[in-house]
Write a protein that holds these residues in place. Structure first.
Motif, short mmCIF file in Angstrom:
data_model
loop_
_atom_site.label_atom_id
_atom_site.label_comp_id
_atom_site.label_asym_id
_atom_site.label_seq_id
_atom_site.Cartn_x
_atom_site.Cartn_y
_atom_site.Cartn_z
N SER A 100 51.01 -23.16 74.52
CA SER A 100 52.24 -23.95 74.54
C SER A 100 52.63 -24.17 76.00
N GLU A 101 53.56 -25.10 76.22
CA GLU A 101 54.02 -25.36 77.59
C GLU A 101 54.67 -24.11 78.18
N HIS A 102 55.43 -23.39 77.36
CA HIS A 102 56.08 -22.16 77.81
C HIS A 102 55.03 -21.13 78.22
N ALA A 103 53.95 -21.01 77.45
CA ALA A 103 52.90 -20.06 77.79
C ALA A 103 52.23 -20.42 79.11
N CYS A 104 52.05 -21.70 79.37
CA CYS A 104 51.45 -22.13 80.64
C CYS A 104 52.34 -21.74 81.82
N ARG A 105 53.65 -21.92 81.67
CA ARG A 105 54.58 -21.51 82.73
C ARG A 105 54.55 -20.01 82.94
N ARG A 106 54.57 -19.24 81.84
CA ARG A 106 54.55 -17.77 81.94
C ARG A 106 53.23 -17.28 82.53
N MET A 107 52.15 -17.96 82.24
CA MET A 107 50.86 -17.56 82.80
C MET A 107 50.88 -17.70 84.32
N LYS A 108 51.49 -18.75 84.82
CA LYS A 108 51.59 -18.94 86.26
C LYS A 108 52.47 -17.87 86.89
N GLU A 109 53.55 -17.46 86.19
CA GLU A 109 54.46 -16.44 86.71
C GLU A 109 53.89 -15.03 86.61
N ARG A 110 53.29 -14.70 85.48
CA ARG A 110 52.90 -13.33 85.20
C ARG A 110 51.41 -13.07 85.26
N GLY A 111 50.63 -14.10 85.25
CA GLY A 111 49.19 -13.91 85.13
C GLY A 111 48.46 -13.83 86.44
N LYS A 112 48.89 -12.99 87.33
CA LYS A 112 48.22 -12.83 88.61
C LYS A 112 46.99 -11.94 88.42
N THR A 113 45.96 -12.49 87.78
CA THR A 113 44.74 -11.73 87.52
C THR A 113 43.60 -12.35 88.32
N ARG A 114 42.52 -11.58 88.46
CA ARG A 114 41.37 -12.09 89.18
C ARG A 114 40.59 -13.09 88.34
N LYS A 115 40.59 -12.92 87.02
CA LYS A 115 39.87 -13.87 86.19
C LYS A 115 40.84 -14.90 85.63
N LYS A 116 40.35 -16.10 85.42
CA LYS A 116 41.18 -17.17 84.88
C LYS A 116 41.31 -16.98 83.37
N VAL A 117 42.53 -17.07 82.89
CA VAL A 117 42.79 -16.94 81.45
C VAL A 117 42.83 -18.34 80.85
N THR A 118 41.91 -18.60 79.95
CA THR A 118 41.79 -19.89 79.29
C THR A 118 41.93 -19.68 77.78
N PRO A 119 42.12 -20.76 77.02
CA PRO A 119 42.14 -20.61 75.57
C PRO A 119 40.85 -19.99 75.02
N GLU A 120 39.74 -20.24 75.67
CA GLU A 120 38.47 -19.65 75.23
C GLU A 120 38.47 -18.13 75.38
N VAL A 121 39.04 -17.63 76.46
CA VAL A 121 39.14 -16.17 76.67
C VAL A 121 40.01 -15.55 75.58
N VAL A 122 41.14 -16.18 75.29
CA VAL A 122 42.04 -15.67 74.25
C VAL A 122 41.35 -15.75 72.89
N ARG A 123 40.63 -16.82 72.62
CA ARG A 123 39.93 -16.99 71.35
C ARG A 123 38.91 -15.89 71.12
N ARG A 124 38.12 -15.59 72.14
CA ARG A 124 37.10 -14.53 72.01
C ARG A 124 37.74 -13.18 71.74
N LYS A 125 38.81 -12.87 72.46
CA LYS A 125 39.49 -11.58 72.26
C LYS A 125 40.16 -11.53 70.88
#
Length: 87
Positions: free
Chosen positions: A12-37
């Motif tokens: 969602s748009e909200h999730a994209c904003r939160r990812m930019k704020e909170r997702g300071k990770t070394r790997k990029k989080v994509t829908p494919e990463v979430v789908r696999r998990k």
């Protein structure tokens, strides 16, 4: 009759904003990463909060997902801690 795509994930748009704020990770989080998990954790049993499930992306970052009527999943937000760990 065609099968529904139950493994498609969108942010969602909200999730994209939160990812930019909170997702300071070394790997990029994509829908494919979430789908696999998500697909790996569904048969093992997930903690469900109402209709939402929390998928651990990293040690401290969780994706909150809800099922959609079209058969897939939507990531509605990203959290720093899991709901079960809060007091």
């Amino acid at each position: 009759m065609a099968r529904r795509c139950t493994s498609r994930v969108r942010f969602s748009e909200h999730a994209c904003r939160r990812m930019k704020e909170r997702g300071k990770t070394r790997k990029k989080v994509t829908p494919e990463v979430v789908r696999r998990k998500l697909l790996a954790m569904l048969p093992a049993g997930l903690q469900v909060y109402g209709l939402a499930v929390e998928i651990p992306i990293t040690e401290r970052l969780y994706a909150v997902c809800v099922p959609e009527t079209w058969g897939g999943w939507t990531v509605v937000t990203f959290k720093k801690t899991a709901g079960a760990k809060r007091h």
